[in-house]
Motif scaffolding. Structure first.
Motif, PDB file in Angstrom:
ATOM      1  N   GLU A 149      14.287   1.368  -4.775  1.00  0.00           N
ATOM      2  CA  GLU A 149      14.876   0.559  -3.698  1.00  0.00           C
ATOM      3  C   GLU A 149      14.572   1.177  -2.339  1.00  0.00           C
ATOM      4  O   GLU A 149      14.232   0.474  -1.385  1.00  0.00           O
ATOM      5  CB  GLU A 149      16.394   0.461  -3.878  1.00  0.00           C
ATOM      6  N   GLN A 150      14.691   2.503  -2.248  1.00  0.00           N
ATOM      7  CA  GLN A 150      14.451   3.180  -0.986  1.00  0.00           C
ATOM      8  C   GLN A 150      12.988   3.155  -0.582  1.00  0.00           C
ATOM      9  O   GLN A 150      12.654   3.052   0.591  1.00  0.00           O
ATOM     10  CB  GLN A 150      14.932   4.641  -1.056  1.00  0.00           C
ATOM     11  N   LYS A 151      12.093   3.239  -1.568  1.00  0.00           N
ATOM     12  CA  LYS A 151      10.658   3.312  -1.293  1.00  0.00           C
ATOM     13  C   LYS A 151       9.968   1.946  -1.324  1.00  0.00           C
ATOM     14  O   LYS A 151       8.779   1.846  -1.032  1.00  0.00           O
ATOM     15  CB  LYS A 151       9.969   4.238  -2.309  1.00  0.00           C
ATOM     16  N   GLY A 152      10.687   0.894  -1.695  1.00  0.00           N
ATOM     17  CA  GLY A 152      10.085  -0.438  -1.734  1.00  0.00           C
ATOM     18  C   GLY A 152       9.143  -0.636  -2.910  1.00  0.00           C
ATOM     19  O   GLY A 152       8.208  -1.425  -2.839  1.00  0.00           O
ATOM     20  N   ILE A 153       9.390   0.057  -4.008  1.00  0.00           N
ATOM     21  CA  ILE A 153       8.563  -0.081  -5.214  1.00  0.00           C
ATOM     22  C   ILE A 153       9.218  -1.122  -6.109  1.00  0.00           C
ATOM     23  O   ILE A 153      10.411  -1.057  -6.371  1.00  0.00           O
ATOM     24  CB  ILE A 153       8.444   1.276  -5.946  1.00  0.00           C
ATOM     25  N   GLU A 154       8.421  -2.072  -6.582  1.00  0.00           N
ATOM     26  CA  GLU A 154       8.968  -3.165  -7.394  1.00  0.00           C
ATOM     27  C   GLU A 154       8.154  -3.363  -8.663  1.00  0.00           C
ATOM     28  O   GLU A 154       7.065  -2.823  -8.797  1.00  0.00           O
ATOM     29  CB  GLU A 154       8.950  -4.467  -6.598  1.00  0.00           C
ATOM     30  N   GLY A 155       8.677  -4.199  -9.555  1.00  0.00           N
ATOM     31  CA  GLY A 155       7.949  -4.687 -10.717  1.00  0.00           C
ATOM     32  C   GLY A 155       7.342  -3.612 -11.592  1.00  0.00           C
ATOM     33  O   GLY A 155       8.028  -2.757 -12.148  1.00  0.00           O
ATOM     34  N   SER A 162      12.365  10.451   2.043  1.00  0.00           N
ATOM     35  CA  SER A 162      12.515   9.813   3.345  1.00  0.00           C
ATOM     36  C   SER A 162      11.693   8.535   3.367  1.00  0.00           C
ATOM     37  O   SER A 162      10.716   8.391   2.641  1.00  0.00           O
ATOM     38  CB  SER A 162      12.059  10.742   4.471  1.00  0.00           C
ATOM     39  N   ASN A 163      12.131   7.632   4.214  1.00  0.00           N
ATOM     40  CA  ASN A 163      11.472   6.340   4.350  1.00  0.00           C
ATOM     41  C   ASN A 163      11.639   5.899   5.799  1.00  0.00           C
ATOM     42  O   ASN A 163      12.761   5.753   6.263  1.00  0.00           O
ATOM     43  CB  ASN A 163      12.092   5.327   3.393  1.00  0.00           C
ATOM     44  N   ASP A 164      10.534   5.719   6.509  1.00  0.00           N
ATOM     45  CA  ASP A 164      10.585   5.307   7.913  1.00  0.00           C
ATOM     46  C   ASP A 164      11.469   6.233   8.746  1.00  0.00           C
ATOM     47  O   ASP A 164      12.375   5.795   9.451  1.00  0.00           O
ATOM     48  CB  ASP A 164      11.076   3.856   8.045  1.00  0.00           C
ATOM     49  N   GLN A 178       0.828  -1.203   0.000  1.00  0.00           N
ATOM     50  CA  GLN A 178       0.000   0.000   0.000  1.00  0.00           C
ATOM     51  C   GLN A 178       0.864   1.255   0.000  1.00  0.00           C
ATOM     52  O   GLN A 178       0.564   2.216  -0.710  1.00  0.00           O
ATOM     53  CB  GLN A 178      -0.938   0.004   1.207  1.00  0.00           C
ATOM     54  N   LYS A 179       1.954   1.240   0.766  1.00  0.00           N
ATOM     55  CA  LYS A 179       2.853   2.400   0.798  1.00  0.00           C
ATOM     56  C   LYS A 179       3.507   2.583  -0.561  1.00  0.00           C
ATOM     57  O   LYS A 179       3.627   3.706  -1.053  1.00  0.00           O
ATOM     58  CB  LYS A 179       3.916   2.214   1.877  1.00  0.00           C
ATOM     59  N   GLY A 180       3.908   1.486  -1.189  1.00  0.00           N
ATOM     60  CA  GLY A 180       4.505   1.564  -2.526  1.00  0.00           C
ATOM     61  C   GLY A 180       3.545   2.166  -3.532  1.00  0.00           C
ATOM     62  O   GLY A 180       3.912   3.005  -4.353  1.00  0.00           O
TER      63      GLY A 180
END
Length: 197
Positions: free
Chosen positions: A153-159, A123-125, A71-73
């Motif tokens: 990579e920093q935000k956890g976005i993939e694919g 920023s992330n966490d 959801q964050k991604g």
């Protein structure tokens, strides 16, 4: 997302007795797992039932974390660029265009060296990240890919999210707008030949 317990007080339509862990994730669909309190027609031992409950809670926690990351991604992908009117805007919030300025003292005078670059910032966490990626001559696409890869990579976005951001590369001519803005607003003297082709 929950842990459901089926027993004599909450009967299952098929006669199942045990736990069902269910989590609905955005991209990967519904995850579910059953923990049966009956084995070969007999109820499992209390210690085995306790172990199953612990495992169910651990799986539920893991899947909830996965759901939160997804959801964050999705929020980060859809986040509008607040500085869209800025000359340095790329159209992707968190990545902007600029020219790096290196000042050196040579032969009794100050010399300025300029290089086009993408700056990734966010920023992330509660952890701030920043990286400047210089664009080598004729390699704007490679520089953009590197900037998007680091941001994802920093935000956890993939694919698919990564590929979608990769396609949003700003036009190379936008560096000319950045050059003119930095020369006018900040008083630099960035030569036109520093704009990548």
């Amino acid at each position: 997302m929950a842990i459901y317990e089926y027993n004599s007080h909450n009967p299952h339509g098929g006669g199942f007795e045990g736990l069902r862990v269910v989590v609905s994730c955005c991209r990967s669909g519904i995850h579910q797992r059953y923990f049966n309190f009956r084995h070969r027609g007999k109820r499992v031992t209390p210690s085995r039932e306790k172990a199953m409950r612990r495992e169910a809670k651990a799986i539920d926690k893991e899947w909830r974390q996965q759901q939160a990351r997804e959801q964050k991604g999705r929020r980060d992908e859809a986040r509008p660029n607040r500085n869209a009117d800025s000359p340095t805007s790329t159209g992707v919030g968190g990545i902007r265009m600029t020219f790096t300025v290196t000042r050196k003292h040579r032969a009794g005078r100050n010399v300025h060296y300029y290089a086009p670059a993408f700056v990734v910032h966010g920023s992330n966490d509660n952890r701030v990240f920043t990286r400047t990626i210089r664009v080598r001559r004729g390699e704007v696409m490679a520089g953009w890919a590197q900037a998007v890869r680091f941001y994802c990579e920093q935000k956890g976005i993939e694919g698919a999210g990564f590929r979608r951001l990769l396609r949003r590369r700003p036009p190379v001519a936008r560096f000319e707008v950045v050059r003119q803005d930095m020369n006018k607003r900040l008083g630099h003297k960035i030569p036109k030949e520093k704009v990548p082709q």
